[in-house]
Design a protein around this motif. Structure first.
Motif, mmCIF file in Angstrom:
data_model
loop_
_atom_site.group_PDB
_atom_site.id
_atom_site.type_symbol
_atom_site.label_atom_id
_atom_site.label_comp_id
_atom_site.label_asym_id
_atom_site.label_seq_id
_atom_site.Cartn_x
_atom_site.Cartn_y
_atom_site.Cartn_z
ATOM 1 N N LEU A 1 -60.628 51.068 114.159
ATOM 2 C CA LEU A 1 -62.059 50.813 113.979
ATOM 3 C C LEU A 1 -62.647 51.832 113.004
ATOM 4 O O LEU A 1 -63.345 51.471 112.068
ATOM 5 N N ARG A 2 -62.338 53.101 113.213
ATOM 6 C CA ARG A 2 -62.863 54.167 112.352
ATOM 7 C C ARG A 2 -62.424 53.958 110.903
ATOM 8 O O ARG A 2 -63.226 54.070 109.982
ATOM 9 N N ALA A 3 -61.166 53.602 110.694
ATOM 10 C CA ALA A 3 -60.658 53.389 109.334
ATOM 11 C C ALA A 3 -61.260 52.133 108.703
ATOM 12 O O ALA A 3 -61.679 52.154 107.545
ATOM 13 N N SER A 4 -61.328 51.049 109.460
ATOM 14 C CA SER A 4 -61.834 49.789 108.937
ATOM 15 C C SER A 4 -63.308 49.868 108.561
ATOM 16 O O SER A 4 -63.727 49.320 107.544
ATOM 17 N N MET A 5 -64.089 50.548 109.378
ATOM 18 C CA MET A 5 -65.533 50.643 109.146
ATOM 19 C C MET A 5 -65.903 51.879 108.320
ATOM 20 O O MET A 5 -67.072 52.150 108.096
ATOM 21 N N ARG A 6 -64.902 52.618 107.861
ATOM 22 C CA ARG A 6 -65.091 53.825 107.043
ATOM 23 C C ARG A 6 -66.040 54.823 107.716
ATOM 24 O O ARG A 6 -66.958 55.338 107.097
ATOM 25 N N LEU A 7 -65.778 55.088 108.987
ATOM 26 C CA LEU A 7 -66.571 56.070 109.728
ATOM 27 C C LEU A 7 -65.932 57.447 109.553
ATOM 28 O O LEU A 7 -64.736 57.598 109.754
#
Length: 163
Positions: free
Chosen positions: A39-45
């Motif tokens: 999630l963090r990687a996909s949403m660039r968080l």
């Protein structure tokens, strides 16, 4: 005048001897578990969103998406599908598109929630402008949630009505 802002890499809580990956949020068994690292990687968080806030946003997103898909899930289970991965759907990249759509809905809902929480961090004039700019990001994330859920249920993405 220039400025420098450093964000730390997010840290995960240390668990003593626990083999379970703490970045995985376990779901209800019918819908897939959610990997917060993905999630963090996909949403660039970046590191601004702490592990705890990301986990809270992920749990809330899972609960909201599961609730919205409740009737659809019941119908699929009644048709004999043991979990989301067994619901008939095309496969792209070796994975059911239904799994990808579910993740898209959860990821975008968590992203919208986190963005809403962090947009009021800076109360200066430039911070206010940045908050306004983030409004579009939030709207797009919520739109992506709606589209993913409608695609899963086989519903049109938009409803147009003449008045």
């Amino acid at each position: 005048m220039s400025s420098f802002v450093a964000t730390a890499e997010p840290t995960k809580p240390q668990t003593s001897g626990s083999p379970a990956n703490t970045a995985i949020v376990q779901n209800d068994g019918w819908f897939p578990d959610i990997d917060m690292d993905a999630l963090r990687a996909s949403m660039r968080l970046d590191g601004t969103a702490t592990y705890e806030r990301l986990r809270d946003a992920t749990i809330d997103a899972i609960a909201s998406v599961n609730a919205e898909l409740g009737a659809w899930q019941t119908a699929q289970a009644a048709a004999g599908h043991a979990d989301l991965s067994t619901v008939p759907a095309s496969s792209i990249g070796g994975e059911s598109v239904q799994l990808a759509r579910y993740r898209r809905a959860v990821f975008n809902l968590a992203h919208a929630d986190l963005t809403e929480r962090y947009r009021d961090f800076d109360s200066t004039k430039s911070g206010g402008q940045k908050a306004e700019d983030l409004e579009m990001t939030i709207c797009e994330a919520r739109r992506n949630v709606r589209w993913a859920l409608n695609d899963m249920r086989g519903l049109p993405r938009s409803t147009i009505e003449l008045i």
